[in-house]
Design a protein around this motif. Structure first.
Motif, mmCIF file in Angstrom:
data_model
loop_
_atom_site.group_PDB
_atom_site.id
_atom_site.type_symbol
_atom_site.label_atom_id
_atom_site.label_comp_id
_atom_site.label_asym_id
_atom_site.label_seq_id
_atom_site.Cartn_x
_atom_site.Cartn_y
_atom_site.Cartn_z
ATOM 1 N N ILE A 1 0.845 -1.395 0.168
ATOM 2 C CA ILE A 1 -0.008 0.044 0.394
ATOM 3 C C ILE A 1 0.658 1.198 0.233
ATOM 4 C CG2 ILE A 1 -1.576 1.534 1.271
ATOM 5 C CD1 ILE A 1 -3.115 -1.550 2.012
ATOM 6 N N GLN B 1 0.975 2.783 -3.465
ATOM 7 C CA GLN B 1 -0.391 4.128 -3.891
ATOM 8 C C GLN B 1 -0.865 4.617 -4.065
ATOM 9 O OE1 GLN B 1 -0.745 6.122 -0.263
ATOM 10 N NE2 GLN B 1 1.390 6.240 0.409
ATOM 11 N N PRO B 2 -2.178 5.508 -4.846
ATOM 12 C CA PRO B 2 -2.873 4.727 -3.938
ATOM 13 C C PRO B 2 -3.426 3.093 -5.128
ATOM 14 C CG PRO B 2 -4.356 5.800 -6.107
ATOM 15 C CD PRO B 2 -2.996 5.882 -5.755
ATOM 16 N N GLY C 1 -4.516 4.050 0.946
ATOM 17 C CA GLY C 1 -3.336 5.167 0.751
ATOM 18 C C GLY C 1 -2.897 4.711 2.413
#
Lengths: 214, 264, 214
Positions: free
Chosen positions: C95, C99-100, C144
């Motif tokens: 993550i 991210q996202p 995120g």
């Protein structure tokens, strides 16, 4: 083997991270046995004496606390958008037009009582201020508007506020239409016949019945 | 991923395994086939970027061939991977068909190698993150932070128009407004009875009720009150025996006549 | 008129009092306008460099934190932190670096399905948060990292993630070129098979703390 400067760091970190004042015994447990804890604390207190944070001895032990003289700096002012209640706006308007005016007079004009809070809000906003007492029984204090009030609304003086004639001319004082007393009568009929599919008596009194009426 | 007998005991070379090859089957702690593939890839002792997928496929297939001989139940995803690797291996070895629409075997092998490298990279990144000085593990924040007090200063968005409008509104509300109730024009029962009494003299045959209504009333309150009053009037007169009423079905038209034989 | 030593005390007190890293703008608001805040912070960082508490730049602001080398002495006082499972660490790393990223993409990278609990535990820890939906079929939501994530891992911003540049240069932060069977094919099973030795499916997301933490 004890290293005083390392022990000082440990004690400092412990005091920083502690949720509550640290008793001397708890501090002593984290440094070598031969450490002169009192001397360490005295040195630490001295290190922080003139700083933004001080080492203080409080009920439960030792704690780092922000210096008391900086309390003001630890307050942050934040502007928040608020909406004035209708009562407050109306009260402000009455004070502006009728100043100096007593609370009782405001209530008389508005036809409802003015809550203490309404005047407080206007006072805190800096828009109204007391204007001496009325020479009448009870010597009630009066209210008037302030310089910031004029600034906020871009007025030179309160005389710049439009008068009653101008309000009328602008259509702001037009009377509300009077209610027609017999308007909703037809509705009353249908209210009494909840199950009927009758909109209202549109001319004939007799409408086809619902199935369940038979 | 292996259900069945405990497999930690298989420290001996797998029966029938390659000569001198020590194959230890222990799937505990593996997270699916990709985990096993990564472990095998590391055994090739080369940079993952230059991994031999063919060799990897062989290793994986050998690994699970041994597992099958031990009659271990393998979870479906391990078998799917074995089948897919066998297929990939055959395509890597066989000459390529020209009319193929699917991705080439080399592309598939590259994709697999990429995925292994990417997962490896993320594992290392995770380890690197955890190796940092973590707040609450290695470093600590102030335990008794006083916090910073936020003093809210209200800002009122009020315009001069709002102010004047408010004054005008309340002034208007308080204007001594006279509530005038217009006289209601309703047709009374008395008037209806009077009218009916006059008209009944000429009514021998059944006549519909509406024809007794004053003319010129089309609709509205007065018309409805006339109808109601006239109906009430007929009931009153019927009670006194001065007229008769007939309605053939509910909500049907109402008929009125003078009682037969009654002198008008 | 600004008095640098007084401003230093104010900034120091603010950093002590703050519950979260203080952005420079928030510090600047509390000292006279002509203050050289950067110079003050540099001096403060220097003052604290060798002490038990250090001034660090983290999560977009400045914060005082105990010196990392004193962890041992402080861990005895602090509650032992639970250790993240391998699955959770891997998921968090994915993550952070991608991210996202949607859940399906995390599963694609990990080659197994992400159990509900893994995302929950990271969300609950305050390290990840939903980041709006992807404009693709099904409009999947993305994840995120948060400010507390940066604070916890001692990062100034996500640009500071260790090795991010190299990973990007190597193309390892891109999507897979061609699909392989390394998706979460049959991994739903591992969620339901309690005897499976897979961390994700074993129900416990946290391993017991290390021996040396006790």
């Amino acid at each position: 083997m004890s290293d005083p400067s390392q022990s000082l760091r440990v004690v400092e970190a412990l005091l920083f991270a502690a949720r509550e004042p640290m008793p001397e015994a708890a501090l002593a447990a984290q440094v070598p046995e031969d450490t002169d804890l009192r001397a360490l604390l005295a040195r630490l207190a001295d290190d922080y004496a003139d700083r933004g944070v001080n080492l203080v001895k409080v009920a439960g032990g030792w704690a780092l606390r922000t210096a008391p003289d900086l309390a003001g700096a630890l307050q942050k002012e934040a502007e928040v958008q608020r909406k004035l209640s209708r009562a407050a706006v109306e009260t402000l308007a009455i004070i502006a037009y009728h100043q100096p005016v007593t609370r009782a007079e405001i209530e008389q004009i508005r036809g409802v009582s003015v809550s203490r809070g309404t005047l407080d809000i206007l006072f805190e906003a800096g828009w109204i201020q007391p204007r001496g007492r009325r020479r009448s029984p009870g010597r009630p204090s009066t209210w008037g508007t302030t310089r910031p009030f004029l600034d906020h609304f871009g007025l030179e003086s309160v005389d710049d506020l439009p008068g009653a004639d101008e309000l009328k001319a602008a259509g702001l004082l037009d009377a509300a239409p009077t209610p027609t007393p017999l308007g909703p009568i037809a509705d009353a009929e249908s209210d009494t016949l909840p199950e009927a599919g009758v909109e209202d008596g549109s001319g004939t009194l007799f409408e086809p019945p619902d199935e369940n009426h038979e | 991923m292996v259900a069945g007998p405990p497999i930690d005991d298989f420290e001996d070379p797998a029966p029938g395994g390659g000569a001198g090859e020590q194959l230890v089957l222990d799937l505990d702690g593996f997270e699916g086939p990709i985990d096993v593939l990564l472990m095998l890839a590391r055994q090739q002792k080369v940079d993952l970027a230059r991994i031999s997928i063919l060799q990897l496929a062989d290793q994986y297939l050998a690994y699970f061939a041994a597992a099958r001989r031990l009659r271990l139940e393998l979870a479906a995803d391990y078998l799917v991977m074995a089948a897919w690797l066998a297929y990939l291996k055959s395509r890597l070895l066989l000459p390529r068909h020209e009319d193929e629409d699917e991705p080439s075997a080399e592309d598939l092998a590259d994709a697999l190698a990429f995925q292994l490298r990417r997962l490896e990279a993320m594992r290392e990144a995770g380890q690197r993150l955890m190796a940092r000085d973590l707040l609450g593990r290695d470093t600590f924040a102030r335990g008794a932070a006083e916090g910073i007090i936020v003093i809210e200063i209200p800002i009122y968005a009020l315009t001069l128009y709002d102010l004047i409008k408010a004054y005008a509104d309340q002034k208007r509300r308080n204007q001594p407004a006279m509530l005038t109730v217009p006289p209601s024009e309703l047709f009374t029962i008395e008037a209806a009875v009077k009218r009916l009494s006059v008209m009944l003299g000429q009514t021998i045959r059944w006549t519909v009720l509406e024809s007794f209504l004053p003319s010129g009333l089309v609709e509205g309150l007065l018309s409805r009150s006339a109808l109601a009053a006239t109906f009430a009037g007929t009931l009153e007169l019927a009670r006194e025996g001065k007229l008769q009423l007939r309605q053939t079905h509910p909500f049907g038209p109402i008929y009125v006549r003078q009682p037969p034989g009654k002198p008008s």
